[in-house]
Design a protein around this motif. Structure first.
Motif, mmCIF file in Angstrom:
data_model
loop_
_atom_site.group_PDB
_atom_site.id
_atom_site.type_symbol
_atom_site.label_atom_id
_atom_site.label_comp_id
_atom_site.label_asym_id
_atom_site.label_seq_id
_atom_site.Cartn_x
_atom_site.Cartn_y
_atom_site.Cartn_z
ATOM 1 N N VAL A 168 0.887 -1.089 -0.193
ATOM 2 C CA VAL A 168 0.133 0.153 0.043
ATOM 3 C C VAL A 168 0.961 1.188 -0.117
ATOM 4 O O VAL A 168 0.715 2.218 -0.794
ATOM 5 N N GLU A 169 1.998 1.091 0.782
ATOM 6 C CA GLU A 169 2.760 2.321 1.107
ATOM 7 C C GLU A 169 3.414 2.861 -0.480
ATOM 8 O O GLU A 169 3.599 3.861 -0.914
ATOM 9 N N LEU A 170 4.018 1.523 -0.893
ATOM 10 C CA LEU A 170 4.793 1.714 -2.320
ATOM 11 C C LEU A 170 3.745 2.391 -3.333
ATOM 12 O O LEU A 170 4.249 3.142 -4.244
ATOM 13 N N ALA A 171 2.492 1.517 -3.455
ATOM 14 C CA ALA A 171 1.643 1.969 -4.567
ATOM 15 C C ALA A 171 1.228 3.735 -4.449
ATOM 16 O O ALA A 171 1.131 4.227 -5.361
ATOM 17 N N ASP A 215 -11.446 -0.456 3.430
ATOM 18 C CA ASP A 215 -12.144 0.271 2.502
ATOM 19 C C ASP A 215 -11.717 1.913 2.328
ATOM 20 O O ASP A 215 -11.674 2.295 1.236
ATOM 21 N N TYR A 216 -11.327 2.543 3.409
ATOM 22 C CA TYR A 216 -11.127 3.684 3.327
ATOM 23 C C TYR A 216 -9.619 3.929 2.615
ATOM 24 O O TYR A 216 -9.370 4.592 1.912
ATOM 25 N N ALA A 217 -8.819 2.894 2.883
ATOM 26 C CA ALA A 217 -7.365 2.965 2.048
ATOM 27 C C ALA A 217 -7.512 2.690 0.722
ATOM 28 O O ALA A 217 -6.969 3.398 0.039
ATOM 29 N N ALA A 218 -8.258 1.834 0.395
ATOM 30 C CA ALA A 218 -8.588 1.510 -1.107
ATOM 31 C C ALA A 218 -9.012 2.772 -1.815
ATOM 32 O O ALA A 218 -8.783 3.017 -3.088
ATOM 33 N N GLY A 347 -0.375 -1.871 17.888
ATOM 34 C CA GLY A 347 -1.319 -1.284 16.900
ATOM 35 C C GLY A 347 -0.777 -1.326 15.564
ATOM 36 O O GLY A 347 0.331 -1.811 15.097
ATOM 37 N N ASN A 348 -1.646 -1.193 14.509
ATOM 38 C CA ASN A 348 -1.335 -1.200 12.920
ATOM 39 C C ASN A 348 -1.251 0.096 12.369
ATOM 40 O O ASN A 348 -2.097 0.865 12.797
ATOM 41 N N LEU A 349 -0.192 0.622 11.478
ATOM 42 C CA LEU A 349 -0.018 1.837 11.066
ATOM 43 C C LEU A 349 0.325 1.597 9.591
ATOM 44 O O LEU A 349 0.990 0.630 9.264
ATOM 45 N N ALA A 350 -0.363 2.317 8.589
ATOM 46 C CA ALA A 350 0.129 2.211 7.152
ATOM 47 C C ALA A 350 -0.244 3.728 6.564
ATOM 48 O O ALA A 350 -1.205 4.076 7.048
ATOM 49 N N THR A 351 0.803 4.070 5.727
ATOM 50 C CA THR A 351 0.503 5.451 5.038
ATOM 51 C C THR A 351 0.025 5.014 3.734
ATOM 52 O O THR A 351 0.331 4.134 2.953
ATOM 53 N N ILE A 352 -0.654 6.352 3.118
ATOM 54 C CA ILE A 352 -1.102 6.252 1.889
ATOM 55 C C ILE A 352 -0.695 7.568 1.402
ATOM 56 O O ILE A 352 -1.314 8.614 1.595
ATOM 57 N N GLY A 353 0.253 7.362 0.293
ATOM 58 C CA GLY A 353 0.882 8.529 -0.133
ATOM 59 C C GLY A 353 1.709 9.501 0.809
ATOM 60 O O GLY A 353 1.834 8.873 1.705
ATOM 61 N N ARG A 354 1.660 10.506 0.393
ATOM 62 C CA ARG A 354 2.517 11.503 1.390
ATOM 63 C C ARG A 354 1.576 12.207 2.484
ATOM 64 O O ARG A 354 2.155 13.199 2.876
#
Lengths: 420, 420
Positions: A168-171, A215-218, A347-354
């Motif tokens: 997700v972070e790479l994309a 869903d939000y991330a997608a 906890g879980n974390l993931a970034t979406i774009g910058r």
């Protein structure tokens, strides 16, 4: 004579253990085949030109400078002699131990299709990151050069396989690179037309998160121009591209973020139990069954806590390093052993774009730009040393203000040979 | 149709020319086989762990972002068709020009002993710098591992061949690294006993400077622990070490700073006159005899000014880029050609270690720490962009305050294969 602790691997688990053995009186030898500790959670930012290599890696030897009780060796381990209690180095040297700690991490794995690695590199080391960065940047460069429209389209198609946090972070960053950063720099191609595909065999992206955050991330990814394809297994990868189910897709840049395999520690130990991903099964106190002098930690170990396997994330590795150090200390002091290792989920974390992220701590959820900044400051906090914190913060602020990624060098020697 | 200018090489000469053609209405194509412009005067600081690669290199494409009149191509040139006026790229593409500018720089040269390159790398590209950095750092790592005293001594012997500014700068920093930075990080070896030799075949170091500054530099180097050997020709280099006159010296790390050879531009043009170093002889207006549409600039060209050959330094390359741009403009405007190119010497500078330098502008001389800071600010001024200036200044201040070099990563893939 001091108790000799040999630690193989200077990742999160190994370094935490060494730190927590400070003042224990042990004679510690820290062995790694790289000269640097790597802050893997930000590795995807090196692969996607947001950060430079030097910003997330530190020479192990320098970190250990004040620790006169630690000898650092840059060496490759080839085995362990459990009879004589020695670690075997590739150059023939033997390093004797009283307690051995194996924390050598994991590599990406291709589910038995190792031949895919050449065309779909994964992301675990600094070299992996510069390889992916080089391929990404060269794809745009070659698209600018070519006069063949089909070739141009294949060069501008990027497939990321696996939609955990890394995928997700790479994309997200690649989409922003193609659609926001690069368009004004190319004269012959429109990088805005680049196709960025995030491919997941399972039913949703970020499976470790709650469905509403998936869903939000997608949706966020689609907004920045990523095609999110779930329930689609990749059946073939070659230098031409991928096959998705039955459909061939021409893509010159394929990145693998779908699976990992533990490092070779299992083979060094000989005849030990391991799970399907090659992780060594350990006791509740993180030692090997029948060998209380051997610890296996982090991504190399299969550890259970509350009946569930502990995930392969940095906080888990650190907690295991802490635990093992505590157990070694209690043994040396002749005290009772601590209670079995218990993983505390952070906890879980993931970034979406910058400028977006999803965060989940138990029932607490957060998403959007504020989550990104919380994620960012958390990571800066975990970096080692004042200088790194300043430098990474400066890089992010610069990107935020100028809208430009700064680490866009193509440096490996292969560049010239590959060059069209 | 706009006048087509094709520039090969985005070094100091090429970039200056492109900058000075801004608003000229030319249709410019800028071709380089790297994706970055490199600030070569600070390259020795990357080789010796003072600066990171990203701090002295900029993606050419990003520099050209605001210039809609410039198309940047990452490509390897294989020839020039002077009949059809086209540049031939390796992939078979032809790029037509009305005016061609060749400014492809120079490589190090071994006076006919090319087989020395494998054991004595030179310093011209970013990859050269990371290769030298890797070898330097690995020599100390291997010395810490080995149990053979003779091997350890050879690993701790460093020979720098050639005592122009680059050789002097490398020797000074390597000596400080070995004698001041590293000793507290190794447990088995005493890096303070490392032998750093600066070898010069001629009678004195820094031959372009006045003799009193050469003497000062030699004394300063000796103070930081460099053996300065003048009048000593190297007669052999192998993976075992060097032969100095008749005396073999076991040295695992040898660096070549003794000679340069112009890039292949001469071969592309076919049958043009060149000097011994392969530099193309040009007219006083920097064009090729009989071909006023072809300019050759910078280290690729043999240019005379006031009856003396112009030196291969950055200010000379920039002045030539300026001149060629002016000449192209006057031609397009139908004006008289400017007077022949005249080189304005900006003085000689060289640093010795991290806090001393020698500067000479005509009769003005300066030496010591103030000279170092003047040198430092001059170089920061010439870096491209605010961000780079901040980052390099920060790195230097950090080294100054903490006494630690920060860019000590070993990253190339060969690391692991070479690893003992």
């Amino acid at each position: 004579m001091a108790h000799r602790v040999v630690v193989v691997g200077a990742g999160f688990a190994g370094l935490q253990l060494v730190q927590n053995l400070k003042g224990s009186g042990c004679d510690i030898t820290l062995i790694d085949q790289r000269n640097h500790h790597l802050f893997q959670p930000l590795l995807y930012q090196v692969a996607t030109t947001l950060l430079a290599t030097s910003e997330i890696a530190w020479p192990i030897r320098r970190l250990m400078r004040p620790r006169k009780d630690v000898t650092t060796l840059l060496a490759t381990v080839d085995g362990v002699d459990r009879e004589t209690r020695e670690v075997l180095l590739r150059d023939g040297t033997r390093v004797p131990y009283d307690t051995l700690v194996l924390a050598t991490g994991a590599r990406h794995a291709y589910f038995g299709r190792d031949e895919w690695e050449a065309d779909a590199p994964g992301l675990k080391t600094l070299e992996d990151a510069t390889t992916i960065r080089r391929r990404l940047l060269l794809a745009f460069e070659r698209a600018e050069l070519t006069t063949d429209p089909a070739e141009r389209e294949a060069l501008l198609t990027f497939a990321i396989i696996g939609a955990g946090p890394t995928g997700v972070e790479l994309a997200g960053i690649i989409a922003e690179l193609a659609h926001r950063i690069l368009p004004r720099e190319f004269r012959r191609i429109d990088t805005d037309r680049a196709r960025i595909m995030l491919i997941e065999a399972g039913p949703r992206i970020l499976p470790a998160f709650s469905p509403n955050l998936s869903d939000y991330a997608a949706q966020s990814l689609q907004k920045v121009g990523v095609e999110v394809l779930t329930g689609k297994p990749v059946t073939q990868i070659s230098d031409k591209g991928i096959v998705l189910g039955d459909e061939p897709i021409a893509a010159r840049t394929v990145i693998w973020a779908a699976g990992v395999q533990a490092s070779r520690a299992k083979d060094w130990l000989g005849g030990v139990e391991a799970d399907r991903a090659g992780r060594v099964m350990v006791q509740p106190d993180l030692t090997l069954a029948g060998a209380p002098d051997i610890f296996v930690l982090g991504d190399t170990a299969h550890v259970e806590s509350d009946g569930k396997p502990v995930p392969g994330v940095a906080p888990a590795a650190k907690q295991q390093g802490e635990y093992a150090a505590k157990l070694i200390r209690t043994r040396l002091e002749g005290k009772d052993a601590p209670a079995p290792f218990k993983y505390k989920h952070m906890g879980n974390l993931a970034t979406i774009g910058r400028n977006s992220a999803v965060i989940e701590f138990g029932k607490f959820q957060m998403r959007g730009w504020l989550a990104w900044w919380i994620w960012g400051f958390a990571h800066i906090y975990f970096l080692i040393g004042t200088r790194s914190r300043i430098v990474v913060l400066l890089s992010w602020l610069w990107i935020f203000i100028s809208g430009q990624n700064s680490a866009r060098l193509i440096t490996q020697k292969e560049t010239l040979k590959d060059d069209v």
